[in-house]
Design a protein around this motif. Structure first.
Motif, PDB file in Angstrom:
ATOM      1  N   SER A  54       0.848  -1.192   0.000  1.00  0.00           N
ATOM      2  CA  SER A  54       0.000   0.000   0.000  1.00  0.00           C
ATOM      3  C   SER A  54       0.883   1.242   0.000  1.00  0.00           C
ATOM      4  O   SER A  54       2.032   1.221   0.458  1.00  0.00           O
ATOM      5  CB  SER A  54      -0.906   0.004   1.220  1.00  0.00           C
ATOM      6  OG  SER A  54      -0.130   0.206   2.400  1.00  0.00           O
ATOM      7  N   ARG A  55       0.335   2.315  -0.514  1.00  0.00           N
ATOM      8  CA  ARG A  55       1.029   3.606  -0.471  1.00  0.00           C
ATOM      9  C   ARG A  55       0.631   4.277   0.846  1.00  0.00           C
ATOM     10  O   ARG A  55      -0.122   5.248   0.882  1.00  0.00           O
ATOM     11  CB  ARG A  55       0.604   4.438  -1.688  1.00  0.00           C
ATOM     12  CG  ARG A  55       1.464   5.640  -1.972  1.00  0.00           C
ATOM     13  CD  ARG A  55       0.921   6.341  -3.213  1.00  0.00           C
ATOM     14  NE  ARG A  55       1.650   7.558  -3.529  1.00  0.00           N
ATOM     15  CZ  ARG A  55       1.200   8.481  -4.356  1.00  0.00           C
ATOM     16  NH1 ARG A  55       0.020   8.327  -4.934  1.00  0.00           N
ATOM     17  NH2 ARG A  55       1.903   9.554  -4.601  1.00  0.00           N
ATOM     18  N   HIS A  56       1.123   3.693   1.960  1.00  0.00           N
ATOM     19  CA  HIS A  56       0.670   4.106   3.285  1.00  0.00           C
ATOM     20  C   HIS A  56       0.989   5.558   3.586  1.00  0.00           C
ATOM     21  O   HIS A  56       0.328   6.197   4.395  1.00  0.00           O
ATOM     22  CB  HIS A  56       1.271   3.185   4.357  1.00  0.00           C
ATOM     23  CG  HIS A  56       2.760   3.323   4.492  1.00  0.00           C
ATOM     24  ND1 HIS A  56       3.638   2.596   3.735  1.00  0.00           N
ATOM     25  CD2 HIS A  56       3.509   4.112   5.291  1.00  0.00           C
ATOM     26  CE1 HIS A  56       4.884   2.929   4.061  1.00  0.00           C
ATOM     27  NE2 HIS A  56       4.834   3.836   5.006  1.00  0.00           N
TER      28      HIS A  56
ATOM     29  N   PRO B  22       1.282   9.095   1.528  1.00  0.00           N
ATOM     30  CA  PRO B  22       1.032   9.656   0.202  1.00  0.00           C
ATOM     31  C   PRO B  22       2.244  10.329  -0.423  1.00  0.00           C
ATOM     32  O   PRO B  22       2.258  10.584  -1.633  1.00  0.00           O
ATOM     33  CB  PRO B  22      -0.101  10.659   0.457  1.00  0.00           C
ATOM     34  CG  PRO B  22      -0.069  10.939   1.919  1.00  0.00           C
ATOM     35  CD  PRO B  22       0.418   9.687   2.568  1.00  0.00           C
TER      36      PRO B  22
ATOM     37  N   ARG C  42       4.369   5.938  -6.456  1.00  0.00           N
ATOM     38  CA  ARG C  42       3.603   4.738  -6.785  1.00  0.00           C
ATOM     39  C   ARG C  42       4.510   3.615  -7.265  1.00  0.00           C
ATOM     40  O   ARG C  42       4.146   2.438  -7.145  1.00  0.00           O
ATOM     41  CB  ARG C  42       2.544   5.063  -7.838  1.00  0.00           C
ATOM     42  CG  ARG C  42       1.449   5.990  -7.327  1.00  0.00           C
ATOM     43  CD  ARG C  42       0.348   6.160  -8.344  1.00  0.00           C
ATOM     44  NE  ARG C  42      -0.710   7.017  -7.817  1.00  0.00           N
ATOM     45  CZ  ARG C  42      -1.821   7.307  -8.483  1.00  0.00           C
ATOM     46  NH1 ARG C  42      -2.008   6.821  -9.704  1.00  0.00           N
ATOM     47  NH2 ARG C  42      -2.739   8.097  -7.938  1.00  0.00           N
TER      48      ARG C  42
ATOM     49  N   HIS D 148       5.895  -1.572  -6.151  1.00  0.00           N
ATOM     50  CA  HIS D 148       4.636  -1.036  -6.663  1.00  0.00           C
ATOM     51  C   HIS D 148       3.724  -0.745  -5.473  1.00  0.00           C
ATOM     52  O   HIS D 148       3.529  -1.612  -4.615  1.00  0.00           O
ATOM     53  CB  HIS D 148       3.949  -2.052  -7.584  1.00  0.00           C
ATOM     54  CG  HIS D 148       4.804  -2.525  -8.717  1.00  0.00           C
ATOM     55  ND1 HIS D 148       4.687  -2.033  -9.995  1.00  0.00           N
ATOM     56  CD2 HIS D 148       5.801  -3.463  -8.759  1.00  0.00           C
ATOM     57  CE1 HIS D 148       5.560  -2.640 -10.785  1.00  0.00           C
ATOM     58  NE2 HIS D 148       6.246  -3.507 -10.065  1.00  0.00           N
ATOM     59  N   ARG D 149       3.144   0.457  -5.443  1.00  0.00           N
ATOM     60  CA  ARG D 149       2.293   0.824  -4.315  1.00  0.00           C
ATOM     61  C   ARG D 149       0.893   1.201  -4.791  1.00  0.00           C
ATOM     62  O   ARG D 149       0.743   1.923  -5.779  1.00  0.00           O
ATOM     63  CB  ARG D 149       2.895   1.977  -3.516  1.00  0.00           C
ATOM     64  CG  ARG D 149       4.229   1.644  -2.840  1.00  0.00           C
ATOM     65  CD  ARG D 149       4.661   2.767  -1.907  1.00  0.00           C
ATOM     66  NE  ARG D 149       5.907   2.446  -1.231  1.00  0.00           N
ATOM     67  CZ  ARG D 149       7.108   2.780  -1.675  1.00  0.00           C
ATOM     68  NH1 ARG D 149       7.212   3.451  -2.807  1.00  0.00           N
ATOM     69  NH2 ARG D 149       8.200   2.459  -1.002  1.00  0.00           N
ATOM     70  N   ALA D 150      -0.107   0.715  -4.059  1.00  0.00           N
ATOM     71  CA  ALA D 150      -1.502   1.008  -4.365  1.00  0.00           C
ATOM     72  C   ALA D 150      -2.004   2.135  -3.472  1.00  0.00           C
ATOM     73  O   ALA D 150      -1.652   2.214  -2.284  1.00  0.00           O
ATOM     74  CB  ALA D 150      -2.357  -0.240  -4.163  1.00  0.00           C
ATOM     75  N   ARG D 151      -2.862   2.978  -4.030  1.00  0.00           N
ATOM     76  CA  ARG D 151      -3.396   4.129  -3.304  1.00  0.00           C
ATOM     77  C   ARG D 151      -4.235   3.685  -2.103  1.00  0.00           C
ATOM     78  O   ARG D 151      -4.976   2.716  -2.185  1.00  0.00           O
ATOM     79  CB  ARG D 151      -4.269   4.973  -4.238  1.00  0.00           C
ATOM     80  CG  ARG D 151      -4.812   6.255  -3.626  1.00  0.00           C
ATOM     81  CD  ARG D 151      -5.666   7.020  -4.626  1.00  0.00           C
ATOM     82  NE  ARG D 151      -6.888   6.276  -4.923  1.00  0.00           N
ATOM     83  CZ  ARG D 151      -8.009   6.369  -4.211  1.00  0.00           C
ATOM     84  NH1 ARG D 151      -8.061   7.155  -3.141  1.00  0.00           N
ATOM     85  NH2 ARG D 151      -9.075   5.683  -4.546  1.00  0.00           N
ATOM     86  N   VAL D 152      -4.115   4.407  -1.003  1.00  0.00           N
ATOM     87  CA  VAL D 152      -4.896   4.149   0.206  1.00  0.00           C
ATOM     88  C   VAL D 152      -6.083   5.105   0.242  1.00  0.00           C
ATOM     89  O   VAL D 152      -5.916   6.327   0.131  1.00  0.00           O
ATOM     90  CB  VAL D 152      -4.025   4.322   1.464  1.00  0.00           C
ATOM     91  CG1 VAL D 152      -4.886   4.294   2.722  1.00  0.00           C
ATOM     92  CG2 VAL D 152      -2.960   3.230   1.523  1.00  0.00           C
ATOM     93  N   ALA D 153      -7.281   4.538   0.392  1.00  0.00           N
ATOM     94  CA  ALA D 153      -8.491   5.361   0.427  1.00  0.00           C
ATOM     95  C   ALA D 153      -8.903   5.708   1.847  1.00  0.00           C
ATOM     96  O   ALA D 153      -9.509   6.757   2.085  1.00  0.00           O
ATOM     97  CB  ALA D 153      -9.634   4.636  -0.282  1.00  0.00           C
TER      98      ALA D 153
ATOM     99  N   SER E  45      -7.391  -0.104   0.654  1.00  0.00           N
ATOM    100  CA  SER E  45      -6.816   0.235  -0.640  1.00  0.00           C
ATOM    101  C   SER E  45      -7.564  -0.544  -1.709  1.00  0.00           C
ATOM    102  O   SER E  45      -7.253  -1.714  -1.965  1.00  0.00           O
ATOM    103  CB  SER E  45      -5.320  -0.110  -0.666  1.00  0.00           C
ATOM    104  OG  SER E  45      -4.766   0.148  -1.934  1.00  0.00           O
TER     105      SER E  45
END
Length: 374
Positions: free
Chosen positions: A44-46, A48, A52, A62-67, A76
């Motif tokens: 995760s892209r813990h 911001p 990415r 590779h990092r996924a956006r955290v919602a 995420s």
């Protein structure tokens, strides 16, 4: 450019975040890259501020956006699909649990062999939603374990106490201790006087039981004694530093050092007479206690499955009941008096049992065998 990877490592939090789980995943990934393997990490892209995509020590991260965030976890929406896409382009997936999305990632990996590293059962401090959160994560982890080709654990002592052991024992289980660093000689830069110095290094989190350590120390009637608490105060799920500072209020012998850089850890060890790991929840191993041992510092730790293994193996320190502040204080007093020869022998024993290279070799062999179907 080659779009395939030899291995895909999947976890929620990756470097520069610090935790035992992150350390293991990072050491494995970077050691594989150093051996010439193409390695991807999906996390995760813990933070911001993190990119990415980046290459760290030869590893493609590779990092996924955290919602959103729930307790110590992150939400995420794109994490599982990103992990699945990269996993299907890899020879083997190394999935680190506990993880909310573990079951989804395992399914999304398709036919790629999965090596699940079970670090621990998820643990949450009390709260109105804690039980529900634990149930959801447990179900997801169970789904991933059922798809695993191999399950890696730090030791069987801890694994057999897990809520998931009934599933794990039906798979191939490989016990591989986490890689531990020999820090080398340091200078006692954090020492303040000739009195006994006790230290803790790790995440400042509720399950570490640091309130018991502070209470134990406050009743230590030696004005020259010192308690040095070091670690990241911004851990996922919150920290307990404010509470600990309140407990220690008025006692200048308790020092909060914050997060230490890697280069400072040898000096931290050199400043100690004893290391404490007073956890109230089971830990699979306890890397920080073992690295302290390897630096010649005896340990007092809670007698809980998994984390007691390094002490049982080396005999370099004492085990006490979890939450027993009086027992903790008495044991710390005893090990602080260990003579130099016992410290040298303890360091040698810990290094022989848990040195980094041998454990990384074992881990690489597990991944290679899973990838080849042997």
């Amino acid at each position: 450019m080659n779009s395939r990877y030899d291995a895909c490592v999947v976890l929620n939090y990756y470097a520069p975040y610090t935790s035992g789980l992150t350390r293991v995943a990072m050491d494995v990934a970077e050691s594989l890259a150093a051996r010439g393997k193409r390695v991807a990490v999906v996390a995760s892209r813990h933070d911001p501020a993190l990119p990415r995509f980046e290459v760290r020590a030869g590893v493609h991260v590779h990092r996924a956006r955290v919602a959103a965030r729930i307790g110590r976890g992150v939400v995420s929406p794109g994490f599982a699909s990103l992990a699945g896409r990269i996993a299907r382009r890899s020879d083997v997936v190394n999935l680190h649990v506990p993880m909310l999305e573990a079951g989804l990632v395992a399914r999304a990996a398709g036919p790629t062999p999965i090596v699940v590293h079970h670090h621990d059962d998820v643990w949450l401090s009390k709260g109105v939603t804690a039980k529900a959160q634990i149930g959801v994560v447990d179900a997801s982890v169970a789904a991933a374990l059922r798809r695993a080709t191999v399950v890696v654990v730090a030791n069987l002592d801890h694994a057999k106490s897990s809520r998931h052991w009934g599933i794990m024992e039906q798979r191939k289980v490989s016990a591989v201790p986490p890689p531990c660093r020999e820090r080398g000689p340091g200078a006692p830069a954090y020492r303040d006087g000739v009195g006994p110095h006790v230290g803790f290094l790790g995440r400042m989190a509720p399950e570490k039981g640091l309130h018991h350590l502070v209470r134990a120390f406050l009743d230590w009637d030696d004005p020259s004694a010192r308690l040095l608490l070091a670690g990241d105060e911004g851990v996922a799920g919150g920290d307990v530093v404010a509470h600990l500072r309140g407990l220690a209020s008025g006692d200048g012998r308790v020092r909060f050092l914050g997060r230490l850089e890697e280069s400072a850890i040898a000096d931290f060890h050199a400043s100690l007479d004893a290391f404490a790991l007073p956890s109230v929840a089971e830990e699979s191993f306890g890397i920080t206690q073992t690295e302290a041992m390897m630096s010649g510092v005896p340990v007092v730790a809670s007698d809980l499955p998994g984390m007691r293994v390094p002490l049982q193996t080396t005999g370099f320190g004492e085990l006490v009941g979890s939450g027993d502040a009086d027992g903790l204080r008495a044991a710390l007093r005893r090990v602080c008096r260990y003579p130099a020869e016992r410290r040298v022998a303890g360091a040698a024993s810990a290094a022989a049992a848990f040195g980094m290279q041998s454990t990384l070799d074992s881990y690489a062999a597990v991944l290679e065998a899973a990838a080849s179907g042997t």
